[in-house]
Structure formats: structure tokens, C-alpha cells
Design an enzyme around this catalytic site. Structure first.
Site, PDB file in Angstrom:
ATOM      1  N   GLY A  90       0.797  -1.210   0.000  1.00  0.00           N
ATOM      2  CA  GLY A  90       0.000   0.000   0.000  1.00  0.00           C
ATOM      3  C   GLY A  90       0.834   1.266   0.000  1.00  0.00           C
ATOM      4  N   THR A  91       2.152   1.120   0.057  1.00  0.00           N
ATOM      5  CA  THR A  91       3.031   2.289   0.023  1.00  0.00           C
ATOM      6  C   THR A  91       2.999   2.927  -1.359  1.00  0.00           C
ATOM      7  OG1 THR A  91       4.495   1.202   1.618  1.00  0.00           O
ATOM      8  CG2 THR A  91       5.389   3.096   0.428  1.00  0.00           C
ATOM      9  N   THR A  92       2.924   4.249  -1.401  1.00  0.00           N
ATOM     10  CA  THR A  92       2.979   4.971  -2.671  1.00  0.00           C
ATOM     11  C   THR A  92       4.227   5.842  -2.710  1.00  0.00           C
ATOM     12  OG1 THR A  92       1.601   6.764  -1.773  1.00  0.00           O
ATOM     13  CG2 THR A  92       0.469   4.975  -2.911  1.00  0.00           C
ATOM     14  N   ASN A 109      -4.586   2.741  -3.096  1.00  0.00           N
ATOM     15  CA  ASN A 109      -5.632   2.966  -2.097  1.00  0.00           C
ATOM     16  C   ASN A 109      -6.465   1.700  -1.959  1.00  0.00           C
ATOM     17  OD1 ASN A 109      -8.019   3.903  -0.675  1.00  0.00           O
ATOM     18  ND2 ASN A 109      -7.286   5.958  -1.104  1.00  0.00           N
ATOM     19  N   PHE A 110      -6.503   1.132  -0.748  1.00  0.00           N
ATOM     20  CA  PHE A 110      -7.190  -0.136  -0.529  1.00  0.00           C
ATOM     21  C   PHE A 110      -8.638   0.038  -0.073  1.00  0.00           C
ATOM     22  CE2 PHE A 110      -2.928  -1.811  -0.691  1.00  0.00           C
ATOM     23  CZ  PHE A 110      -3.123  -3.050  -1.280  1.00  0.00           C
ATOM     24  N   HIS A 151      -4.364  15.086   3.163  1.00  0.00           N
ATOM     25  CA  HIS A 151      -3.973  13.960   4.000  1.00  0.00           C
ATOM     26  C   HIS A 151      -3.315  14.470   5.281  1.00  0.00           C
ATOM     27  CE1 HIS A 151      -4.483  11.564   0.304  1.00  0.00           C
ATOM     28  NE2 HIS A 151      -4.593  10.533   1.125  1.00  0.00           N
ATOM     29  N   LYS A 168       2.111  12.046   5.816  1.00  0.00           N
ATOM     30  CA  LYS A 168       2.197  11.465   4.475  1.00  0.00           C
ATOM     31  C   LYS A 168       3.316  12.154   3.706  1.00  0.00           C
ATOM     32  CE  LYS A 168      -0.532  10.214   0.404  1.00  0.00           C
ATOM     33  NZ  LYS A 168      -0.008   8.821   0.443  1.00  0.00           N
ATOM     34  N   GLY A 184      -0.942   8.980  -4.289  1.00  0.00           N
ATOM     35  CA  GLY A 184      -1.125   7.990  -5.347  1.00  0.00           C
ATOM     36  C   GLY A 184      -2.552   7.942  -5.839  1.00  0.00           C
TER      37      GLY A 184
END
Length: 245
Positions: free
Chosen positions: A75-77, A102-103, A135, A139, A145
């Protein structure tokens, strides 16, 4: 399942809570380089790993999972320049990876709405298009992303738009993305079509991190026993098929 958590910030802790509620065991938590040295060998005991760290760490962590032969959910961007090399390595070497910027299930439905709205607005050149994302202050990457996915989907559907830019657009072929960092905001994304006569906006506002954590755990459940490179559309299509049966 036996899960490894790579990264134990606020997202990692929320994933831990969701995984517990869904009956999974967390067999390994790694949050820094020292812990990789101390207990990285335990990675092979996991059925899958969930990776939420930093752009500088993501590729190395993915390679650790490939070497251990376990699926990795990422999930890292902020490391998009390496994504094609990682995808190729995953497919050529028969590994398993699930990546999404994005999950959140809601955000991925929002992606579909964004694509549909862009197709409707393609012929209305009097509307200018912009994106805003907000955000939490921790972040690291900007734009997010998720905002980049929104912009790229607009560009694919609207011929007069060719690229996205940070902050305000200067040329008519650009989509501007403005980024804000504020307190502990989980994530808010806004797409605006603006004309002299009116505005059209679609907004997704995350209330907590739980939605992102749930999607990540569901991705780990989905990818178990599979090889290949997967995205949220693969998970959502599976959910739709199960619902229709």
C-alpha cells in the site's frame, strides 16, 4: 492466515486490529532496519505480508518477500518509477504481489465514478478540471497515489488533457493537483469540473483508516495461493461475482 506486517505506523496498527477480528495471526512485525536484521528470517513463516512503509523502503521490502516466496500486499505509494520493473520481476519469476495506491473499497468505487464522469464531460470543453487531495501531515508523497490515479483516468477519457501537474495548471492540456497536509486527516479527494455557469464536484472523504485496513487484509486473503500481479479491480471483480451468485 499467518500474516507479516511490514511497517507498524498508524496504518499497520489498524491492519493488526482488522486482521485480529477476521481471525488471522500476526506472526511478524517489522518496522525498521534493525528488526529486519533481528527477525527477518521469520518472514518465511507467513502466508502473506502486508507492506505499508515509506517510498524509500518499499522496493527493498517487496524484494525480501519475493526472496522468501510469500505473497506481498503493498500500500506504500511514492515509488511509481519502479513499479514496472517490480511488476516484470513478479511475473517473470512467478511471484505474487497485490498493489494498490488505495485499498479502500469506497475509493475504488470512486475511481469508477470518476472514469464515468470523465467520459460524460469529455465533449464539454467549457469546463476546466482540477483535483484536490488532503492527507495527514505524516504522508510523505504529494500528490497522493490516489490523486494520480484520478488524474490519469481523466486524461485517458478526455482527449484535450495530456498530463497532470502539481498545484495549479498553466496550460489547457494539464490537470492540476493541489495537495494539502493537515493534522490527522485519513484522506480526502475532490474532482472538480468548473465553468462560468456552474461547478460539478465528486468527493470521497475517508472517516477513519479502517476502510483502508480492511481492503488490505481482504487483499491478503485474496492473494494467498496465487501467483501474479494483482490490483483492486481483481478483488472487486471477485466480490461482484460472489454477490451475483
Amino acid at each position: 492466515m499467518k500474516l507479516a506486517l511490514l511497517g507498524y505506523g498508524k496504518m499497520g496498527q489498524e491492519i493488526h486490529k482488522v486482521a485480529d477480528k477476521r481471525g488471522h495471526d500476526i506472526v511478524l512485525i517489522i518496522d525498521n532496519d534493525e528488526e529486519w536484521i533481528e527477525k527477518g528470517s521469520l518472514l518465511r513463516e507467513a502466508d502473506a505480508a502486508i507492506e505499508f512503509t515509506t517510498p524509500d523502503s518499499a522496493v527493498e521490502n517487496i524484494n525480501h518477500c519475493f526472496e522468501a516466496g510469500i505473497p506481498v500486499v503493498v500500500g506504500t505509494t511514492g515509488w511509481i518509477e519502479d513499479i514496472e520493473n517490480i511488476r516484470r520481476k513478479c511475473l517473470e519469476d512467478g511471484k505474487s504481489m497485490f498493489f494498490s495506491p488505495n485499498f479502500s473499497i469506497g475509493v475504488n468505487l470512486f475511481f469508477e465514478l470518476n472514469r464515468y464522469l470523465a467520459s460524460l464531460m469529455a465533449k464539454w470543453e467549457n469546463y476546466e478540471i482540477s483535483i484536490e487531495e488532503t492527507h495527514h501531515i505524516h504522508k510523505l508523497d504529494a500528490p497522493s497515489g490516489t490523486a494520480i490515479v484520478l488524474a490519469n483516468d481523466i486524461i485517458r477519457n478526455i482527449e484535450r488533457k495530456e498530463k497532470w501537474v502539481k498545484e495549479l495548471q498553466e496550460n489547457p492540456d494539464e490537470v492540476g493537483i493541489k495537495s494539502y497536509r493537515s493534522a490527522d486527516v485519513p484522506g480526502t479527494h475532490k474532482v472538480r469540473y468548473e465553468s462560468d455557469m456552474d461547478d460539478i464536484e465528486i468527493i470521497h472523504m475517508a472517516k477513519t483508516r479502517k476502510g483502508f485496513a480492511l481492503g488490505a487484509v481482504m487483499a491478503a486473503e485474496f492473494v494467498r495461493g496465487k501467483t501474479g500481479f494483482f490490483e483492486m479491480k481483481d478483488l472487486l471483480n471477485t466480490q461482484k461475482s460472489q454477490t451475483s451468485q
